[in-house]
Motif scaffolding. Structure first.
Motif, PDB file in Angstrom:
ATOM      1  N   SER A   1       0.812  -1.217   0.000  1.00 48.68           N
ATOM      2  CA  SER A   1       0.000   0.000   0.000  1.00 48.68           C
ATOM      3  C   SER A   1       0.844   1.265   0.000  1.00 48.68           C
ATOM      4  O   SER A   1       0.390   2.321  -0.453  1.00 48.68           O
ATOM      5  N   LYS A   2       2.089   1.200   0.511  1.00 46.87           N
ATOM      6  CA  LYS A   2       2.930   2.388   0.559  1.00 46.87           C
ATOM      7  C   LYS A   2       4.084   2.332  -0.427  1.00 46.87           C
ATOM      8  O   LYS A   2       4.997   3.154  -0.370  1.00 46.87           O
ATOM      9  N   VAL A   3       4.060   1.364  -1.344  1.00 46.82           N
ATOM     10  CA  VAL A   3       5.114   1.220  -2.342  1.00 46.82           C
ATOM     11  C   VAL A   3       4.729   2.001  -3.598  1.00 46.82           C
ATOM     12  O   VAL A   3       3.606   1.906  -4.083  1.00 46.82           O
ATOM     13  N   THR A   4       5.662   2.804  -4.098  1.00 49.35           N
ATOM     14  CA  THR A   4       5.425   3.578  -5.309  1.00 49.35           C
ATOM     15  C   THR A   4       5.881   2.786  -6.525  1.00 49.35           C
ATOM     16  O   THR A   4       7.059   2.479  -6.664  1.00 49.35           O
ATOM     17  N   PHE A   5       4.943   2.439  -7.411  1.00 48.24           N
ATOM     18  CA  PHE A   5       5.274   1.672  -8.606  1.00 48.24           C
ATOM     19  C   PHE A   5       5.685   2.610  -9.740  1.00 48.24           C
ATOM     20  O   PHE A   5       5.217   3.745  -9.811  1.00 48.24           O
ATOM     21  N   PRO A   6       6.544   2.145 -10.652  1.00 47.23           N
ATOM     22  CA  PRO A   6       6.937   2.977 -11.789  1.00 47.23           C
ATOM     23  C   PRO A   6       5.728   3.291 -12.664  1.00 47.23           C
ATOM     24  O   PRO A   6       4.777   2.513 -12.760  1.00 47.23           O
ATOM     25  N   THR A   7       5.781   4.440 -13.318  1.00 48.09           N
ATOM     26  CA  THR A   7       4.603   4.934 -14.026  1.00 48.09           C
ATOM     27  C   THR A   7       4.251   4.112 -15.264  1.00 48.09           C
ATOM     28  O   THR A   7       3.107   4.163 -15.717  1.00 48.09           O
ATOM     29  N   PHE A   8       5.187   3.328 -15.821  1.00 44.45           N
ATOM     30  CA  PHE A   8       4.854   2.593 -17.038  1.00 44.45           C
ATOM     31  C   PHE A   8       3.878   1.444 -16.766  1.00 44.45           C
ATOM     32  O   PHE A   8       3.328   0.864 -17.707  1.00 44.45           O
ATOM     33  N   VAL A   9       3.659   1.080 -15.502  1.00 44.85           N
ATOM     34  CA  VAL A   9       2.687   0.034 -15.205  1.00 44.85           C
ATOM     35  C   VAL A   9       1.309   0.616 -14.938  1.00 44.85           C
ATOM     36  O   VAL A   9       0.374  -0.100 -14.611  1.00 44.85           O
ATOM     37  N   LEU A  10       1.155   1.927 -15.094  1.00 42.25           N
ATOM     38  CA  LEU A  10      -0.109   2.577 -14.775  1.00 42.25           C
ATOM     39  C   LEU A  10      -1.048   2.631 -15.982  1.00 42.25           C
ATOM     40  O   LEU A  10      -0.630   2.917 -17.105  1.00 42.25           O
ATOM     41  N   GLU A  11      -2.306   2.369 -15.726  1.00 37.99           N
ATOM     42  CA  GLU A  11      -3.368   2.604 -16.689  1.00 37.99           C
ATOM     43  C   GLU A  11      -3.749   4.077 -16.582  1.00 37.99           C
ATOM     44  O   GLU A  11      -3.884   4.592 -15.469  1.00 37.99           O
ATOM     45  N   PRO A  12      -3.933   4.779 -17.697  1.00 42.78           N
ATOM     46  CA  PRO A  12      -4.142   6.236 -17.619  1.00 42.78           C
ATOM     47  C   PRO A  12      -5.551   6.647 -17.168  1.00 42.78           C
ATOM     48  O   PRO A  12      -6.262   7.355 -17.874  1.00 42.78           O
ATOM     49  N   ARG A  13      -5.950   6.220 -16.004  1.00 43.97           N
ATOM     50  CA  ARG A  13      -7.179   6.678 -15.372  1.00 43.97           C
ATOM     51  C   ARG A  13      -7.153   6.263 -13.904  1.00 43.97           C
ATOM     52  O   ARG A  13      -6.419   5.345 -13.503  1.00 43.97           O
ATOM     53  N   SER A  14      -7.958   6.934 -13.114  1.00 47.00           N
ATOM     54  CA  SER A  14      -8.026   6.653 -11.686  1.00 47.00           C
ATOM     55  C   SER A  14      -8.870   5.416 -11.422  1.00 47.00           C
ATOM     56  O   SER A  14      -9.761   5.064 -12.194  1.00 47.00           O
ATOM     57  N   MET A  15      -8.603   4.758 -10.297  1.00 41.40           N
ATOM     58  CA  MET A  15      -9.441   3.631  -9.874  1.00 41.40           C
ATOM     59  C   MET A  15     -10.904   4.056  -9.751  1.00 41.40           C
ATOM     60  O   MET A  15     -11.813   3.266 -10.028  1.00 41.40           O
ATOM     61  N   LEU A  16     -11.148   5.313  -9.386  1.00 46.53           N
ATOM     62  CA  LEU A  16     -12.525   5.783  -9.241  1.00 46.53           C
ATOM     63  C   LEU A  16     -13.261   5.729 -10.577  1.00 46.53           C
ATOM     64  O   LEU A  16     -14.460   5.431 -10.627  1.00 46.53           O
ATOM     65  N   GLU A  17     -12.554   6.017 -11.667  1.00 46.81           N
ATOM     66  CA  GLU A  17     -13.174   5.915 -12.982  1.00 46.81           C
ATOM     67  C   GLU A  17     -13.252   4.467 -13.440  1.00 46.81           C
ATOM     68  O   GLU A  17     -14.215   4.071 -14.118  1.00 46.81           O
ATOM     69  N   ARG A  18     -12.294   3.676 -13.063  1.00 45.58           N
ATOM     70  CA  ARG A  18     -12.300   2.272 -13.496  1.00 45.58           C
ATOM     71  C   ARG A  18     -13.527   1.529 -12.969  1.00 45.58           C
ATOM     72  O   ARG A  18     -14.002   0.579 -13.603  1.00 45.58           O
ATOM     73  N   ILE A  19     -14.050   1.941 -11.835  1.00 45.23           N
ATOM     74  CA  ILE A  19     -15.234   1.280 -11.273  1.00 45.23           C
ATOM     75  C   ILE A  19     -16.405   1.359 -12.248  1.00 45.23           C
ATOM     76  O   ILE A  19     -17.288   0.490 -12.248  1.00 45.23           O
ATOM     77  N   THR A  20     -16.418   2.379 -13.108  1.00 43.22           N
ATOM     78  CA  THR A  20     -17.527   2.521 -14.064  1.00 43.22           C
ATOM     79  C   THR A  20     -17.578   1.374 -15.071  1.00 43.22           C
ATOM     80  O   THR A  20     -18.587   1.223 -15.773  1.00 43.22           O
ATOM     81  N   ASP A  21     -16.534   0.557 -15.151  1.00 43.06           N
ATOM     82  CA  ASP A  21     -16.569  -0.600 -16.045  1.00 43.06           C
ATOM     83  C   ASP A  21     -17.793  -1.471 -15.761  1.00 43.06           C
ATOM     84  O   ASP A  21     -18.344  -2.101 -16.669  1.00 43.06           O
ATOM     85  N   PHE A  22     -18.205  -1.507 -14.498  1.00 42.22           N
ATOM     86  CA  PHE A  22     -19.333  -2.362 -14.124  1.00 42.22           C
ATOM     87  C   PHE A  22     -20.680  -1.722 -14.435  1.00 42.22           C
ATOM     88  O   PHE A  22     -21.724  -2.321 -14.192  1.00 42.22           O
ATOM     89  N   MET A  23     -20.662  -0.517 -14.965  1.00 46.04           N
ATOM     90  CA  MET A  23     -21.896   0.135 -15.403  1.00 46.04           C
ATOM     91  C   MET A  23     -21.964   0.171 -16.936  1.00 46.04           C
ATOM     92  O   MET A  23     -22.768   0.879 -17.514  1.00 46.04           O
ATOM     93  N   SER A  24     -21.140  -0.639 -17.583  1.00 48.50           N
ATOM     94  CA  SER A  24     -20.996  -0.561 -19.039  1.00 48.50           C
ATOM     95  C   SER A  24     -22.098  -1.260 -19.815  1.00 48.50           C
ATOM     96  O   SER A  24     -22.309  -0.974 -20.992  1.00 48.50           O
ATOM     97  N   HIS A  25     -22.787  -2.199 -19.199  1.00 48.60           N
ATOM     98  CA  HIS A  25     -23.832  -2.954 -19.891  1.00 48.60           C
ATOM     99  C   HIS A  25     -25.119  -2.935 -19.067  1.00 48.60           C
ATOM    100  O   HIS A  25     -25.616  -3.988 -18.640  1.00 48.60           O
ATOM    101  N   PRO A  26     -25.681  -1.761 -18.841  1.00 45.71           N
ATOM    102  CA  PRO A  26     -26.855  -1.648 -17.963  1.00 45.71           C
ATOM    103  C   PRO A  26     -28.098  -2.324 -18.530  1.00 45.71           C
ATOM    104  O   PRO A  26     -29.008  -2.685 -17.776  1.00 45.71           O
ATOM    105  N   ASP A  27     -28.137  -2.515 -19.848  1.00 46.78           N
ATOM    106  CA  ASP A  27     -29.303  -3.153 -20.463  1.00 46.78           C
ATOM    107  C   ASP A  27     -29.522  -4.563 -19.940  1.00 46.78           C
ATOM    108  O   ASP A  27     -30.641  -5.092 -19.981  1.00 46.78           O
ATOM    109  N   LEU A  28     -28.455  -5.190 -19.430  1.00 48.20           N
ATOM    110  CA  LEU A  28     -28.586  -6.534 -18.872  1.00 48.20           C
ATOM    111  C   LEU A  28     -29.402  -6.534 -17.584  1.00 48.20           C
ATOM    112  O   LEU A  28     -29.956  -7.561 -17.190  1.00 48.20           O
TER     113      LEU A  28
END
Length: 401
Positions: free
Chosen positions: A55-82
């Protein structure tokens, strides 16, 4: 490249079957590090111990996905028609399957390779709106409500479609040798507002594993199990996300049993990255989700332009880091990431000096759960007006009514 890891390799010796890239690994789930990236990983690994909390380890930036975890949660709202219309199903088994279907459909969305989203800072938030083809709308807000331990609270609602999702994520990462595991504590609570007697459908998360971080190709797996249950109807599902063994198994496989009380009523099988099926107790099969066929039918979200966002809104907060990652400028990315983190540390220090405690803006803690600070009326249009005012007290200029 193996030579880069000689020092780290002395610290940890893998089993013969550990972290080998499965033969049927999806190409988008693997990453190959170049020399510079490998050198940075080696330097990082040399400081770690097996079982260490990251939790306190800083990872190099090349392993980062260019968005925040807060936005990534929206992946589960991607198919609301189901999920839309599930309250109209009189059979409680069908309503339960529809909730499970919606949840399982969110896992196929991911960046290419092995990437992790930005760790949100305390007080950061992400908000967006969904405009559906029938003219109805959905609304999403997520906020980082705690820093130690890290907790992300989120709320989705579509009043016209009578669906709400409330939950929190508490990820915990550990170094396992040639892997990093992320235990996804927390839960999703799905509400079919047209079926208040059902109360909540509770769904937990599987864990995530980044394999091959010392040698070979890096690849991503989901593992262990997730649980879905509804105490009112008595339905329960235990879904196993299977990691591939060295000699047998398949990549991205899931398998689980659905029960009502003590009776088995069906099973779920397939691959979360491809086709998942449900077979009921009569032997009848149906496709829950086909990621290859329907995976691109993602509900688009509207997010205010960065110039109309507040300073601690995710995309504006991390804009320099995101730009640098997209441009593959690792030095600029590291500088941008450090600037945000140092600013956060300074803000926390000043708060502690004043004896203040952070109070989340959109959520409050009640009986161990993070809940949105809003109560919606039953009328769908009135509810839309209330939730808009809750999320955007002053509507951005580009907000389309």
């Amino acid at each position: 490249m193996m030579g880069l890891f000689s020092q780290a390799s002395k610290m940890y010796k893998p089993r013969a079957d550990e972290d080998k890239v499965p033969d049927d690994t999806e190409p988008d789930d693997t990453s190959v590090l170049d020399e510079a990236e490998g050198s940075l990983i080696a330097s990082l690994i040399s400081q770690l111990r097996v079982g260490m909390d990251l939790s306190k380890v800083t990872f190099p930036t090349f392993v980062l996905e260019p968005r925040s975890m807060l936005e990534r949660i929206t992946d589960f709202m991607s198919h609301p028609d189901l999920l839309f219309g599930a309250e109209n199903c009189d059979d409680p088994e069908e309503r339960f399957i529809r909730v499970l279907q919606y949840y399982l459909a969110g896992w196929h969305i991911k960046p290419k390779g092995v990437k992790k989203p930005y760790n949100p800072i305390l007080g950061e938030f992400f908000r967006c709106r969904y405009d559906y083809p029938d003219g109805s709308r959905g609304f999403f807000i997520a906020e980082q409500v705690s820093h130690h331990p890290p907790i992300s609270a989120f709320y989705y609602v579509s009043p016209a479609n009578k669906v709400a999702v409330i939950g929190e994520l508490r990820p915990k990462s550990k170094f396992l040798g040639n892997s990093v595991s992320t235990v996804m504590e927390g839960e999703n609570r799905v509400y079919l507002l047209g079926r208040p007697e059902d109360k909540e459908y509770v769904v937990s998360m599987p864990n995530m594993y980044a394999r091959g971080i010392l040698w070979g190709k890096m690849f991503l797996e989901l593992g262990d199990s997730c649980m879905a249950k509804n105490e009112q109807t008595g339905h329960y599902a235990d879904i196993q996300f299977k990691t591939k063994g060295y000699f047998s198994g398949t990549y991205n496989a899931i398998q689980g049993r659905i029960r009502r009380g003590n009776s088995d009523i069906g099973e779920v099988t397939g691959k979360w990255s491809a086709v998942m099926e449900y077979k009921n107790s009569k032997g009848e099969k149906r496709i829950l989700f086909d990621a290859q066929k329907d995976g691109q039918k993602i509900a688009p979200k509207w997010v205010a332009p960065e110039e109309e966002q507040e300073a601690n809104e995710s995309r504006r907060l991390w804009t320099r880091l995101t730009r640098a990652i997209v441009e593959k400028d690792m030095d600029a990315a590291t500088e941008a990431k450090t600037a945000v983190e140092e600013s956060q540390r300074e803000a926390r220090r000043r708060m502690e000096e004043r004896g203040e405690v952070h109070v989340p803006r959109f959520f409050h803690l009640k009986d161990g759960r993070w809940l949105p600070k809003v109560s919606l009326p039953n009328d769908p249009q009135e509810a839309v007006d209330v939730v808009q005012k809750f999320m955007w007290p002053t509507l951005p200029p580009s907000y389309a009514q």
